[in-house]
Design a protein around this motif. Structure first.
Motif, PDB file in Angstrom:
ATOM      1  N   GLY A 235      78.100  23.689  12.712  1.00  0.00           N
ATOM      2  CA  GLY A 235      78.708  22.499  13.284  1.00  0.00           C
ATOM      3  C   GLY A 235      80.012  22.107  12.635  1.00  0.00           C
ATOM      4  O   GLY A 235      80.421  22.657  11.622  1.00  0.00           O
ATOM      5  N   MET A 236      80.691  21.150  13.245  1.00  0.00           N
ATOM      6  CA  MET A 236      81.882  20.485  12.733  1.00  0.00           C
ATOM      7  C   MET A 236      83.061  21.424  12.506  1.00  0.00           C
ATOM      8  O   MET A 236      83.617  21.501  11.411  1.00  0.00           O
ATOM      9  CB  MET A 236      81.531  19.717  11.458  1.00  0.00           C
ATOM     10  N   PRO A 237      83.516  22.148  13.539  1.00  0.00           N
ATOM     11  CA  PRO A 237      84.643  23.066  13.383  1.00  0.00           C
ATOM     12  C   PRO A 237      85.984  22.339  13.314  1.00  0.00           C
ATOM     13  O   PRO A 237      86.235  21.404  14.076  1.00  0.00           O
ATOM     14  CB  PRO A 237      84.565  23.933  14.640  1.00  0.00           C
ATOM     15  N   VAL A 238      86.853  22.757  12.404  1.00  0.00           N
ATOM     16  CA  VAL A 238      88.213  22.219  12.288  1.00  0.00           C
ATOM     17  C   VAL A 238      89.166  23.416  12.240  1.00  0.00           C
ATOM     18  O   VAL A 238      89.323  24.054  11.206  1.00  0.00           O
ATOM     19  CB  VAL A 238      88.389  21.348  11.032  1.00  0.00           C
ATOM     20  N   PRO A 239      89.809  23.779  13.365  1.00  0.00           N
ATOM     21  CA  PRO A 239      90.601  25.005  13.409  1.00  0.00           C
ATOM     22  C   PRO A 239      91.946  24.887  12.705  1.00  0.00           C
ATOM     23  O   PRO A 239      92.568  23.825  12.682  1.00  0.00           O
ATOM     24  CB  PRO A 239      90.797  25.239  14.908  1.00  0.00           C
ATOM     25  N   VAL A 240      92.380  26.016  12.143  1.00  0.00           N
ATOM     26  CA  VAL A 240      93.677  26.104  11.471  1.00  0.00           C
ATOM     27  C   VAL A 240      94.328  27.430  11.866  1.00  0.00           C
ATOM     28  O   VAL A 240      93.689  28.493  11.787  1.00  0.00           O
ATOM     29  CB  VAL A 240      93.534  26.052   9.934  1.00  0.00           C
ATOM     30  N   LEU A 241      95.585  27.380  12.300  1.00  0.00           N
ATOM     31  CA  LEU A 241      96.373  28.582  12.550  1.00  0.00           C
ATOM     32  C   LEU A 241      97.076  28.940  11.249  1.00  0.00           C
ATOM     33  O   LEU A 241      97.967  28.221  10.787  1.00  0.00           O
ATOM     34  CB  LEU A 241      97.390  28.332  13.667  1.00  0.00           C
ATOM     35  N   LEU A 242      96.654  30.039  10.624  1.00  0.00           N
ATOM     36  CA  LEU A 242      97.189  30.423   9.328  1.00  0.00           C
ATOM     37  C   LEU A 242      98.629  30.912   9.437  1.00  0.00           C
ATOM     38  O   LEU A 242      99.047  31.481  10.456  1.00  0.00           O
ATOM     39  CB  LEU A 242      96.319  31.515   8.696  1.00  0.00           C
ATOM     40  N   LYS A 243      99.370  30.721   8.371  1.00  0.00           N
ATOM     41  CA  LYS A 243     100.758  31.155   8.313  1.00  0.00           C
ATOM     42  C   LYS A 243     100.848  32.685   8.271  1.00  0.00           C
ATOM     43  O   LYS A 243      99.885  33.369   7.943  1.00  0.00           O
ATOM     44  CB  LYS A 243     101.437  30.568   7.066  1.00  0.00           C
ATOM     45  N   ASP A 244     102.034  33.190   8.598  1.00  0.00           N
ATOM     46  CA  ASP A 244     102.363  34.616   8.487  1.00  0.00           C
ATOM     47  C   ASP A 244     101.455  35.497   9.342  1.00  0.00           C
ATOM     48  O   ASP A 244     101.121  36.629   8.961  1.00  0.00           O
ATOM     49  CB  ASP A 244     102.304  35.066   7.022  1.00  0.00           C
ATOM     50  N   ASN A 245     101.042  34.963  10.498  1.00  0.00           N
ATOM     51  CA  ASN A 245     100.248  35.733  11.455  1.00  0.00           C
ATOM     52  C   ASN A 245      98.953  36.283  10.845  1.00  0.00           C
ATOM     53  O   ASN A 245      98.497  37.377  11.190  1.00  0.00           O
ATOM     54  CB  ASN A 245     101.077  36.896  12.042  1.00  0.00           C
ATOM     55  N   LYS A 246      98.343  35.515   9.957  1.00  0.00           N
ATOM     56  CA  LYS A 246      97.110  35.975   9.315  1.00  0.00           C
ATOM     57  C   LYS A 246      95.856  35.590  10.079  1.00  0.00           C
ATOM     58  O   LYS A 246      94.748  35.902   9.638  1.00  0.00           O
ATOM     59  CB  LYS A 246      97.043  35.443   7.877  1.00  0.00           C
ATOM     60  N   GLY A 247      96.022  34.922  11.225  1.00  0.00           N
ATOM     61  CA  GLY A 247      94.872  34.656  12.061  1.00  0.00           C
ATOM     62  C   GLY A 247      94.564  33.183  12.241  1.00  0.00           C
ATOM     63  O   GLY A 247      95.334  32.301  11.849  1.00  0.00           O
ATOM     64  N   ILE A 248      93.421  32.926  12.854  1.00  0.00           N
ATOM     65  CA  ILE A 248      92.919  31.583  13.110  1.00  0.00           C
ATOM     66  C   ILE A 248      91.575  31.454  12.399  1.00  0.00           C
ATOM     67  O   ILE A 248      90.758  32.383  12.441  1.00  0.00           O
ATOM     68  CB  ILE A 248      92.705  31.329  14.617  1.00  0.00           C
ATOM     69  N   ILE A 249      91.341  30.331  11.759  1.00  0.00           N
ATOM     70  CA  ILE A 249      90.061  30.101  11.097  1.00  0.00           C
ATOM     71  C   ILE A 249      89.510  28.733  11.475  1.00  0.00           C
ATOM     72  O   ILE A 249      90.245  27.869  11.934  1.00  0.00           O
ATOM     73  CB  ILE A 249      90.171  30.184   9.558  1.00  0.00           C
ATOM     74  N   PHE A 250      88.228  28.578  11.305  1.00  0.00           N
ATOM     75  CA  PHE A 250      87.628  27.240  11.285  1.00  0.00           C
ATOM     76  C   PHE A 250      86.413  27.287  10.358  1.00  0.00           C
ATOM     77  O   PHE A 250      85.701  28.280  10.309  1.00  0.00           O
ATOM     78  CB  PHE A 250      87.254  26.742  12.682  1.00  0.00           C
ATOM     79  N   PRO A 251      86.210  26.210   9.589  1.00  0.00           N
ATOM     80  CA  PRO A 251      85.017  26.138   8.752  1.00  0.00           C
ATOM     81  C   PRO A 251      83.872  25.521   9.542  1.00  0.00           C
ATOM     82  O   PRO A 251      84.099  24.773  10.495  1.00  0.00           O
ATOM     83  CB  PRO A 251      85.449  25.209   7.616  1.00  0.00           C
ATOM     84  N   VAL A 252      82.644  25.855   9.159  1.00  0.00           N
ATOM     85  CA  VAL A 252      81.473  25.231   9.775  1.00  0.00           C
ATOM     86  C   VAL A 252      80.533  24.720   8.693  1.00  0.00           C
ATOM     87  O   VAL A 252      80.437  25.285   7.597  1.00  0.00           O
ATOM     88  CB  VAL A 252      80.695  26.198  10.695  1.00  0.00           C
ATOM     89  N   GLU A 253      79.876  23.639   9.029  1.00  0.00           N
ATOM     90  CA  GLU A 253      78.758  23.150   8.241  1.00  0.00           C
ATOM     91  C   GLU A 253      77.539  23.968   8.665  1.00  0.00           C
ATOM     92  O   GLU A 253      77.110  23.905   9.821  1.00  0.00           O
ATOM     93  CB  GLU A 253      78.538  21.668   8.529  1.00  0.00           C
ATOM     94  N   ALA A 254      77.001  24.756   7.744  1.00  0.00           N
ATOM     95  CA  ALA A 254      75.885  25.649   8.050  1.00  0.00           C
ATOM     96  C   ALA A 254      74.579  25.014   7.588  1.00  0.00           C
ATOM     97  O   ALA A 254      74.154  25.184   6.447  1.00  0.00           O
ATOM     98  CB  ALA A 254      76.090  27.011   7.389  1.00  0.00           C
TER      99      ALA A 254
END
Length: 397
Positions: A235-254
């Motif tokens: 739950g609780m995803p907060v997306p971030v577009l990483l710098k230098d074309n390193k991808g997209i991430i989001f953390p989750v509460e597991a």
């Protein structure tokens, strides 16, 4: 009259679904591995000893999110309510002096419909065309997957006026998090409860779903699953577009797992178009904490330097149940590298918080290149709560 209202609501839902964009026909990527970064962060955060309430005078306020509109103008959204209904309305406040003072609160999503018990967990995104996109949860009556949904509203004049609410996803869905890609595509992630007969240790399983819009929120794709672990509640995803074309991430509460929070990754090229969600086995999911710390309600921010910051709520040494007494948690913040790995340099924004108080449901905001703001919900012995602003200074060792 009630039948007419329900008919209107049903028609709105059907219209919303009919406006969906078709799913992409691009074949799924077989597999990818995130870029490697084994470096250690060299920065740490020194927190100011005081904090200030930025929510308005209301008994209950929670889940603050701040976005910069332009220059020194900031917008703050949060949900608020009374003793009888905590998750009720969504409020907006504006600051024109970079957060020093705030205008009176405006209720932009009022709980004035007989079909809803309230609205909550808002997120706000400033689009490249200057529009504002607000997303939030609608808790229907009754509280089930038929009547609950995810909604959006659009402002084309900086939050002065808002378009009509639109349902973009059905079911027990909450905690939307949004970003916009350089080409204009909006990605909206949200938590969705899986209503099956199989239950986890505490509640139904939960997944993270993603919907996309290529026309500034006018139409949306059908939901696709981007995170799920059987028996658990991501739950609780907060997306971030990483710098230098390193991808997209989001953390989750597991929830129901000892490693939380965890990071899920996609390349920019693939944009989550994989055969299966990220797992530790395919290396697109990894633990973002420090053993034996368990953290919930995570938020990630990337600094101009490329280093990342993660906040999470933890027991903080208290003898509390992490699930039942979660409003008595306190906050912990760590620094990571450019791939949201190797988190360390732990700081505690509220180191002396009394055991009958709490700090939780936090978000991060970059005030300037060296100042981070932690927006936390603070709760007190009488159950009163508010959104508090606390600044931290980033120093490099």
């Amino acid at each position: 009259m009630k039948s007419l209202i329900r008919l209107i609501l049903y028609a709105a839902v059907i219209w919303s679904i009919s406006c969906r964009q078709p799913s992409p026909s691009i074949p799924p990527i077989v597999e990818e591995i995130p870029p490697a970064d084994t470096s250690l962060p060299k920065s740490r955060i020194i927190w100011h000893p005081t904090s200030k309430r930025v929510s308005h005078d209301v008994y209950f306020a929670e889940y603050g999110r701040v976005r910069r509109l332009a220059g020194d103008t900031l917008l703050l959204v949060y949900h608020c309510g009374t003793k009888k209904n905590e998750w009720d309305n969504i409020a907006l406040r504006k600051s024109v002096d970079n957060g020093t003072t705030w205008n009176p609160a405006e209720i932009i999503v009022p709980d004035n419909s007989p079909n809803y018990a309230g609205f909550s967990t808002p997120d706000l995104l400033l689009l490249k065309n200057g529009w504002l996109l607000l997303s939030y949860t609608g808790k229907g009556i009754p509280d089930d997957s038929t009547h609950n949904n995810l909604q959006i509203r659009i402002s084309k004049n900086g939050g002065e006026n808002w378009g009509e609410p639109r349902i973009v996803a059905l079911g027990r869905s909450w905690e939307p998090g949004m970003l916009q890609m350089p080409d204009g595509e909006i990605q909206l992630f949200f938590s969705s409860e899986i209503l099956s007969t199989k239950r986890s240790k505490t509640r139904h399983e939960q997944q993270i779903l993603l919907i996309k819009s290529k026309d500034n929120g006018t139409t949306w794709s059908v939901p696709q699953q981007v995170a799920f672990t059987p028996g658990r509640r991501d739950g609780m995803p907060v997306p971030v577009l990483l710098k230098d074309n390193k991808g997209i991430i989001f953390p989750v509460e597991a929830v129901n797992n000892e490693t939380s929070p965890e990071i899920i990754w996609s390349s920019v090229k693939s944009r989550w178009n994989y055969k299966q969600p990220g797992t530790k086995e395919n290396k697109r999911r990894w633990y973002a904490g420090v053993n034996p710390i368990w953290g919930g309600a995570p938020c990630v921010l990337q600094l101009p330097s490329g280093e990342t910051v993660i906040s999470m709520q933890t027991e903080g040494g208290r003898k509390i149940d992490r699930y039942k007494d979660w409003k008595k948690n306190t906050m912990l913040v760590m620094m990571g590298n450019s791939m949201a790995r190797n988190f360390r340099n732990i700081s505690r924004p509220y180191p002396d918080l009394p055991v009958d108080q709490g700090a939780y449901f936090s978000s991060l905001f970059l005030k300037n290149d060296s100042t981070i703001v932690l927006l936390s919900t603070r709760t007190f012995p009488d159950k009163n709560s508010g959104v508090f602003w606390k600044e931290g200074h980033v120093v490099r060792d």
